[in-house]
Design a protein around this motif. Structure first.
Motif, PDB file in Angstrom:
ATOM      1  N   ALA A 247       0.773  -1.187   0.025  1.00  0.00           N
ATOM      2  CA  ALA A 247      -0.201  -0.012  -0.088  1.00  0.00           C
ATOM      3  C   ALA A 247       0.923   1.143  -0.036  1.00  0.00           C
ATOM      4  N   LEU A 248       0.654   2.277  -0.905  1.00  0.00           N
ATOM      5  CA  LEU A 248       1.350   3.447  -0.721  1.00  0.00           C
ATOM      6  C   LEU A 248       0.628   4.498   0.022  1.00  0.00           C
ATOM      7  N   HIS A 249       1.381   5.085   1.116  1.00  0.00           N
ATOM      8  CA  HIS A 249       0.987   6.153   1.946  1.00  0.00           C
ATOM      9  C   HIS A 249       1.799   7.326   1.730  1.00  0.00           C
ATOM     10  N   ILE A 250       1.293   8.560   2.020  1.00  0.00           N
ATOM     11  CA  ILE A 250       1.893   9.852   1.995  1.00  0.00           C
ATOM     12  C   ILE A 250       2.335  10.378   3.493  1.00  0.00           C
ATOM     13  N   ALA A 251       3.346  10.443   4.052  1.00  0.00           N
ATOM     14  CA  ALA A 251       3.538  11.047   5.354  1.00  0.00           C
ATOM     15  C   ALA A 251       4.831  11.934   5.220  1.00  0.00           C
ATOM     16  N   LEU A 252       4.941  12.718   6.500  1.00  0.00           N
ATOM     17  CA  LEU A 252       5.967  13.544   6.410  1.00  0.00           C
ATOM     18  C   LEU A 252       7.083  12.784   6.990  1.00  0.00           C
ATOM     19  N   VAL A 253       8.151  12.964   6.354  1.00  0.00           N
ATOM     20  CA  VAL A 253       9.454  12.418   6.804  1.00  0.00           C
ATOM     21  C   VAL A 253      10.491  13.564   6.881  1.00  0.00           C
ATOM     22  N   GLY A 298       8.672   4.056  14.275  1.00  0.00           N
ATOM     23  CA  GLY A 298       7.867   4.967  14.248  1.00  0.00           C
ATOM     24  C   GLY A 298       6.439   4.674  13.592  1.00  0.00           C
ATOM     25  N   TRP A 299       6.568   4.142  12.731  1.00  0.00           N
ATOM     26  CA  TRP A 299       5.341   3.752  11.845  1.00  0.00           C
ATOM     27  C   TRP A 299       4.505   2.806  12.683  1.00  0.00           C
ATOM     28  N   ARG A 300       5.027   1.895  13.308  1.00  0.00           N
ATOM     29  CA  ARG A 300       4.212   0.973  14.342  1.00  0.00           C
ATOM     30  C   ARG A 300       3.498   1.770  15.536  1.00  0.00           C
ATOM     31  N   GLN A 301       3.955   2.885  15.757  1.00  0.00           N
ATOM     32  CA  GLN A 301       3.392   3.679  16.676  1.00  0.00           C
ATOM     33  C   GLN A 301       2.651   4.728  16.190  1.00  0.00           C
ATOM     34  N   HIS A 302       2.387   4.622  15.002  1.00  0.00           N
ATOM     35  CA  HIS A 302       1.665   5.845  14.401  1.00  0.00           C
ATOM     36  C   HIS A 302       0.502   5.496  13.674  1.00  0.00           C
ATOM     37  N   GLU A 303      -0.574   6.443  13.861  1.00  0.00           N
ATOM     38  CA  GLU A 303      -1.843   6.071  13.272  1.00  0.00           C
ATOM     39  C   GLU A 303      -1.993   6.699  11.835  1.00  0.00           C
ATOM     40  N   PRO A 304      -1.649   5.987  10.842  1.00  0.00           N
ATOM     41  CA  PRO A 304      -1.428   6.640   9.445  1.00  0.00           C
ATOM     42  C   PRO A 304      -2.693   6.774   8.834  1.00  0.00           C
ATOM     43  N   ASP A 305      -2.539   7.859   7.861  1.00  0.00           N
ATOM     44  CA  ASP A 305      -3.858   8.452   7.228  1.00  0.00           C
ATOM     45  C   ASP A 305      -4.167   6.995   6.056  1.00  0.00           C
ATOM     46  N   ALA A 306      -5.082   7.190   5.383  1.00  0.00           N
ATOM     47  CA  ALA A 306      -5.606   6.174   4.479  1.00  0.00           C
ATOM     48  C   ALA A 306      -4.638   6.162   3.403  1.00  0.00           C
ATOM     49  N   PRO A 307      -4.323   4.805   2.924  1.00  0.00           N
ATOM     50  CA  PRO A 307      -3.286   4.865   1.692  1.00  0.00           C
ATOM     51  C   PRO A 307      -3.972   5.570   0.554  1.00  0.00           C
ATOM     52  N   VAL A 308      -3.140   6.260  -0.358  1.00  0.00           N
ATOM     53  CA  VAL A 308      -3.584   6.825  -1.601  1.00  0.00           C
ATOM     54  C   VAL A 308      -3.641   5.744  -2.470  1.00  0.00           C
ATOM     55  N   ILE A 309      -2.767   4.557  -2.346  1.00  0.00           N
ATOM     56  CA  ILE A 309      -3.010   3.507  -3.370  1.00  0.00           C
ATOM     57  C   ILE A 309      -3.166   2.182  -2.199  1.00  0.00           C
ATOM     58  N   ASN A 310      -4.238   1.364  -2.439  1.00  0.00           N
ATOM     59  CA  ASN A 310      -4.431   0.437  -1.458  1.00  0.00           C
ATOM     60  C   ASN A 310      -3.474  -0.824  -1.483  1.00  0.00           C
ATOM     61  N   ALA A 311      -3.213  -1.187  -3.111  1.00  0.00           N
ATOM     62  CA  ALA A 311      -2.499  -2.332  -3.385  1.00  0.00           C
ATOM     63  C   ALA A 311      -1.701  -1.971  -4.816  1.00  0.00           C
ATOM     64  N   TRP A 312      -0.683  -1.534  -4.371  1.00  0.00           N
ATOM     65  CA  TRP A 312       0.386  -1.338  -5.646  1.00  0.00           C
ATOM     66  C   TRP A 312       0.742  -2.480  -6.448  1.00  0.00           C
TER      67      TRP A 312
END
Length: 312
Positions: A247-253, A298-312
Motif C-alpha cells: 500500500a502506498l501512503h503519504i507521510a511527513l519524513v 515510528g510507523w508501528r506507533q503511528h496512526e497512518p492516514d488512509a493509503p493513496v493506493i491500496n495495493a500497488w
C-alpha cells in the motif's frame, strides 16, 4: 549509579539523541553515541561536574566527531553509498522544530549537504542553527576559540546556502498536494505529465532498492521522469522483493512529504520529496532495510492516514 544521576541523564536523552542524529545522519549511530555517553556519565566523578547538561553535550558531540573522523566512516561516506536515515514526523530524535533554521537543519536535503562540511564545521553549524548555543559555549564544547566558532558557522552557512535547493519553507499541506499529483502522474504511464511537474534542475538519488553498492543518481527532467516511471511501475519481481503488494501512503519524513510503501504494517521503501515553487526539485529513494529500521519503529506507533493506493 543512583537514581538521581540516571534521572538527570534521562532528562537529557532526547536532546542528546537529536544532536547526535543531526551530526551523524544515522539514528542507529546516534543511539550508539548516546549509549556511550551514558556509560561515560556512569563512570564520571559526577560530584565534580558543575553543569551536567553542558558536560553531556560536550561528551556526545565529541563522540560524534570521533565517529565522523574515523576511517570507517570516511570510507562509508566517500564510497557513494550513503544517504541520511529518514525519520517519521513526531520522532523525538528530530528534536527542536520551533524555527525555520531548526526544521531545515534536520531535513534530508541539509543532512546530505552537511556531508560536505568538515566535522568541526558540521558540529558548529548544528549547535548554532538547531540548538541556538552561543559561540562562547560552542567554543567550550569543541575546545576552539569563540572567533573560530564564528568563522566555522559563517563558512558552513555559506556552503549550505550556496547548494541548498528551493529556499523558502514550503507549507506541508501544499507540498503533500504536489506529491499526490506527482504520484498520480507516476502511476498513469504518461511520462510527459511527470516531466511537467519537475523543476529544470531536478535531481534524484536512489539506493537501488537496497541492492546497489553505490547510489544511483539521475539528472535532467527527462531522465528523472523515466527513473520515476520505471520505479513506480509494479512488476511481479518488485512485489516478490517487497514481500507482497504494498500500500502506498503519504507521510511527513524529516519535515518533507514522502511516499511510503507498506507491506503488512512494515515500510519496505520510502521516496522523500523536496518541493519548490509547486514542483518537485529532488527525490531520494531509500529501501535498504537498515536505513528504514527507525522509520518502521515510528510507523508501528503511528496512526497512518488512509493509503493513496491500496495495493500497488
Amino acid at each position: 549509579m543512583d537514581s538521581a544521576a540516571i534521572d538527570r541523564f534521562e532528562a537529557s536523552r532526547d536532546r542528546l539523541a537529536s544532536l547526535a542524529y543531526r551530526l551523524l545522519g544515522s539514528a542507529a549511530d546516534a543511539e550508539d553515541a548516546v549509549q556511550d555517553t551514558f556509560l561515560r556519565w556512569q563512570a564520571a566523578e559526577r560530584e565534580r561536574v558543575e553543569v551536567p547538561e553542558a558536560w553531556l553535550t560536550k561528551v556526545v558531540t565529541n563522540l560524534c566527531l570521533d565517529r565522523l573522523r574515523s576511517a570507517q566512516a570516511r570510507h562509508e561516506r566517500a564510497a557513494g553509498a550513503w544517504l541520511p536515515e529518514p525519520l517519521l514526523e513526531g520522532d523525538p530524535m528530530l528534536g527542536p522544530a520551533d524555527t525555520f533554521e531548526q526544521r531545515e537543519s534536520v531535513s534530508l536535503a541539509v543532512l546530505t549537504l552537511m556531508e560536505r562540511l568538515s566535522p568541526v564545521e558540521r558540529a558548529v553549524y548544528v549547535l548554532r542553527e538547531a540548538f541556538s548555543y552561543p559561540h562562547a559555549e560552542i567554543a567550550g564544547i569543541l575546545d576552539i576559540t569563540e572567533s573560530a566558532s564564528q568563522q566555522h558557522v559563517h563558512r558552513a552557512r555559506r556552503r549550505v546556502a550556496a547548494e541548498r535547493r528551493g529556499g523558502d519553507e514550503v507549507d506541508p499541506a501544499s507540498a503533500r498536494r504536489v506529491v499526490e499529483e506527482f504520484l498520480a502522474a507516476a502511476t498513469s504511464g504518461r511520462t510527459e505529465r511527470l516531466v511537467a511537474m519537475l523543476t529544470d534542475d531536478v535531481t534524484a538519488v536512489s539506493d537501488g532498492a537496497g541492492l546497489a553498492r553505490r547510489l544511483l543518481r539521475y539528472k535532467t527532467r527527462e531522465r528523472v521522469a523515466s527513473y520515476v516511471r520505471a520505479g513506480f511501475k509494479p512488476t511481479p519481481a518488485k512485489r516478490r522483493l517487497a514481500g507482497g503488494s504494498p500500500a502506498l501512503h503519504i507521510a511527513l519524513v524529516n519535515g518533507s512529504p514522502a511516499v511510503l510503501a507498506v507491506v503488512d504494517d512494515r515500510i519496505v521503501g520510502a521516496v522523500a520529496f523536496e518541493v519548490s515553487d509547486g514542483k518537485v526539485a529532488s527525490l531520494r529513494g531509500i529501501a535498504a532495510a537498515d536505513r528504514l529500521a527507525r522509520l518502521n519503529e515510528g510507523w508501528r506507533q503511528h496512526e497512518p492516514d488512509a493509503p493513496v493506493i491500496n495495493a500497488w
